[in-house]
Write an enzyme that holds these catalytic residues in place. Structure first.
Site, mmCIF file in Angstrom:
data_model
loop_
_atom_site.group_PDB
_atom_site.id
_atom_site.type_symbol
_atom_site.label_atom_id
_atom_site.label_comp_id
_atom_site.label_asym_id
_atom_site.label_seq_id
_atom_site.Cartn_x
_atom_site.Cartn_y
_atom_site.Cartn_z
ATOM 1 N N VAL A 192 0.839 -1.198 0.000
ATOM 2 C CA VAL A 192 0.000 0.000 0.000
ATOM 3 C C VAL A 192 0.872 1.245 0.000
ATOM 4 O O VAL A 192 1.879 1.322 0.723
ATOM 5 C CB VAL A 192 -0.937 0.000 1.221
ATOM 6 C CG1 VAL A 192 -1.761 1.289 1.262
ATOM 7 C CG2 VAL A 192 -1.861 -1.208 1.195
ATOM 8 N N ASP A 215 -10.375 -12.018 7.144
ATOM 9 C CA ASP A 215 -8.939 -11.837 7.355
ATOM 10 C C ASP A 215 -8.728 -10.746 8.396
ATOM 11 O O ASP A 215 -7.940 -9.814 8.207
ATOM 12 C CB ASP A 215 -8.269 -11.462 6.029
ATOM 13 C CG ASP A 215 -6.786 -11.810 5.997
ATOM 14 O OD1 ASP A 215 -6.350 -12.607 6.850
ATOM 15 O OD2 ASP A 215 -6.066 -11.292 5.129
#
Length: 509
Positions: A140, A290
Site C-alpha cells: 500500500v 482476514d
C-alpha cells in the site's frame, strides 16, 4: 502441475525451517513430543542445504515463512493472532508478516499503476509515497489525488504473485493427495477439498476488482453498525491489479502501547471486535475473513476501521442458523440440542447414536466452562470438538472452514487487546438476538412468506414442471456401469506405484 515433483518443494519447506533456525522454535512453540522433534530434525537435516536462507535480519520463523512464499506467509499471519497457542514471543515475531514484509520497488509499483490507469502516475497523483505497508500479496502507498486533493490509499499487487501462489497451491494439493492415499482415516477431513477451498479464496484475493466489489457490499451491510467504519472505494481508479480507497487514519490494532497512549479502552475494543464479527457472520452471512491486527485500526474517535477485503466469507441462511444453534447450545450448556442440530444438518451420519454424541459433547463443553475466563478459548473448543466428531464419523464441512478459521483469528485479536476477555459472555447477546430473529415465530412466518413468493413466481410453470418430472421418472433406465479401459487402469497403477515409490524413497533417505 500437481505431480510428484512437488515432493522437492515440500522437502525444501522443511529444509528452509531447519536452515533458518525456525524448526526448533516452531517445535517448541507447539510443544511437540521429543520423538517427533528427533524425527523431524533427523529427516530434514541432510537436506537443509536445499533450504532458502531468507533475510538474516528477521527472526527465524518470520525469516523462514517469508522466504517460502505467500501461502506460507498466510499461515504465519493466522498464527500471529494466537499467542495462546504459540506463545507471546513467537506471535509477536510473526506479526511482522501482517504488513511489514519487504516491499517491491517503486519502479515496479509505478509500472503497474500506469498500466492499470493507461496514463502517467504523475497525471493522476500529486503525491505518491514509498510503501507504507507490505503484505504477502500486495503493498500500500499513501497518495494525494491531483484533481481533488483527497488523500487515498493505493493498493498494488506484487509482481508475479499469481505464479508464486500457484506453485505453493500445487505443492499443497500434492501433499493433500499424498496424505489421503497413505492415510485412509484422513479422508473424512477432505484435505483436497480444503485446499480447493483455500485456492478459491486466494484466487479472489488476486483480482482487486473483486475486492472492490466486496468492500462495497460490506459497506452497505454495515452502514448502521455503531463504532465501525470502512474506507470508501474509488471505482474510477481501481482495476484488476490496483485498488484506490480513501485513507483511513488511526492507530494499528496490534499496537497496544499506542492504543493506551491514545486513551482508548482496550477491553471495550476487544469485546467489540468479537461482537462485530459475529454480527456480520450471523446477521449478514458476509464477513471479513482476514481480521488480523494488520487489517484493523482504531480511529481517533474510537471507531474500529477495517480494510483489506481480499478474503471475505459467505454462508447461507440455513448454515448460519445451524452455526448459531450450535454456539447457543454450548453457551446454554444444552448438549442434547447441540447433538440434535448436528444430526439434523447431516453433519453426523444418521446411523450414529445421538445420545452418545450428546454425552461426548458434554465432555467437550463442561471442562471449558469450568475454566477461568482467561483460559476459555474458542480455538480449544473447536479442537476438542474436532476430536469428538472424528469418533462419530463427521466429515469436514468445507463451507465452515473459513468461518471457523476466522473465529479463531478474531478471538486471538480480541485476546491480544484484553487477555481477561470472557468470549462466552461477549458472544451471548449477539447469538441470542440472532436466535430470536431467525428461529422464533417471526422466522417461521418469514420463511413461509418466502416460500409462497417462490411458488407465486413459478406458479404458471408448476404443472409443466411436475409433468416433465413424472415423464422423466417413468422413462428413466438404470445407467450402465462404465468399464475402465485396460490401458487407463494400467496407467493408473503405474502412476500410483511411481508416486508411492518416490515418496517412500525420500522418506527413507
Amino acid at each position: 502441475m500437481r505431480g510428484p515433483h512437488n515432493i522437492i518443494r515440500l522437502i525444501r519447506t522443511g529444509a528452509t525451517l531447519e536452515r533458518t533456525g525456525a524448526m526448533p522454535v516452531v517445535l517448541d512453540a507447539f510443544e511437540a513430543p521429543r520423538a517427533l522433534r528427533v524425527l523431524a530434525r533427523t529427516v530434514v537435516w541432510p537436506f537443509q542445504w536445499l533450504g532458502k536462507k531468507g533475510d538474516p535480519k528477521m527472526p527465524a520463523p518470520t525469516r523462514a515463512l517469508s522466504a517460502l512464499g505467500p501461502a506460507y506467509i498466510k499461515f504465519g499471519q493466522v498464527l500471529s493472532t494466537r499467542p495462546d497457542l504459540v506463545g507471546d514471543e513467537l506471535a509477536t515475531q510473526l506479526r511482522v508478516l501482517q504488513d511489514k514484509l519487504p516491499p517491491f520497488s517503486m519502479e515496479e509499483a509505478r509500472a503497474t499503476v500506469e498500466e492499470e490507469l493507461g496514463t502517467g502516475l504523475d497525471e493522476v497523483f500529486s503525491e505518491f509515497s514509498e510503501p507504507v505497508a507490505a503484505a504477502s500479496i500486495a503493498q500500500v502507498h499513501k497518495a494525494v489525488l491531483r484533481e481533488t486533493g483527497e488523500t487515498v490509499a493505493v493498493k498494488i499487487l506484487r509482481p508475479g504473485i499469481e505464479r508464486a501462489f500457484q506453485r505453493d497451491i500445487n505443492a499443497f494439493f500434492f501433499a493433500a493427495s499424498f496424505i489421503e492415499f497413505f492415510s485412509p482415516a484422513s479422508r473424512r477431513l477432505k484435505p483436497t477439498d480444503v485446499i480447493e477451498h483455500f485456492e478459491g479464496v486466494v484466487q479472489g484475493e488476486l483480482d482487486l476488482r473483486l475486492e472492490s466489489a466486496s468492500a462495497s457490499e460490506f459497506a452497505a451491510n454495515t452502514e448502521g453498525d455503531e463504532g465501525f467504519a470502512l474506507p470508501a472505494v474509488n471505482w474510477e481508479l481501481s482495476g484488476r491489479r490496483m485498488m484506490v480507497m480513501s485513507w483511513a487514519e488511526g492507530v494499528p490494532l496490534g499496537d497496544n502501547a499506542a492504543i493506551d497512549a491514545a486513551g482508548h479502552d482496550r477491553n471495550a475494543l476487544g469485546a467489540r471486535v468479537l461482537q462485530l464479527f459475529l454480527s456480520h457472520a450471523l446477521r449478514d452471512g458476509f464477513f471479513h475473513a482476514d481480521m488480523h491486527q494488520g487489517n484493523l485500526k482504531v480511529a481517533p474517535n474510537g471507531d474500529i476501521i477495517a480494510f483489506d477485503f481480499g478474503i471475505m466469507g459467505h454462508i447461507d441462511e440455513y448454515t448460519r442458523r445451524v452455526y448459531a444453534e450450535i454456539l447457543f447450545g454450548f453457551i446454554k450448556r444444552d448438549y442434547q440440542r447441540v447433538a440434535e442440530v448436528h444430526f439434523e444438518a447431516g453433519y453426523v451420519p444418521a446411523d450414529q447414536d445421538v445420545d452418545a454424541f450428546a454425552r461426548a459433547l458434554r465432555a467437550v463443553g463442561e471442562p471449558i466452562f469450568g475454566m477461568d475466563a482467561t483460559r476459555i478459548s474458542m480455538g480449544k473448543l473447536l479442537s476438542y470438538l474436532f476430536e469428538v466428531t472424528e469418533r462419530f464419523g463427521m466429515e469436514t464441512r468445507t463451507e465452515l472452514i473459513l468461518l471457523q478459521r476466522t473465529m479463531v483469528v478474531v478471538e486471538g485479536v480480541a485476546r491480544s487487546l484484553s487477555p481477561q476477555l470472557n468470549i462466552w459472555n461477549v458472544a451471548q447477546p449477539i447469538v441470542e438476538d440472532y436466535i430470536k430473529q431467525s428461529i422464533g415465530p417471526k422466522a417461521v412466518i418469514s420463511d413461509a412468506a418466502k416460500t409462497l413468493r417462490v411458488l407465486a413466481r413459478f406458479g404458471p410453470r408448476l404443472p409443466q414442471l411436475v409433468e416433465k418430472a413424472l415423464i422423466r421418472q417413468t422413462h428413466e433406465e438404470p445407467a450402465p456401469v462404465p468399464k475402465r479401459p485396460v490401458a487407463a487402469m494400467a496407467f493408473a497403477a503405474v502412476a500410483g506405484a511411481l508416486t508411492s515409490g518416490v515418496a517412500v524413497y525420500f522418506w527413507l533417505v
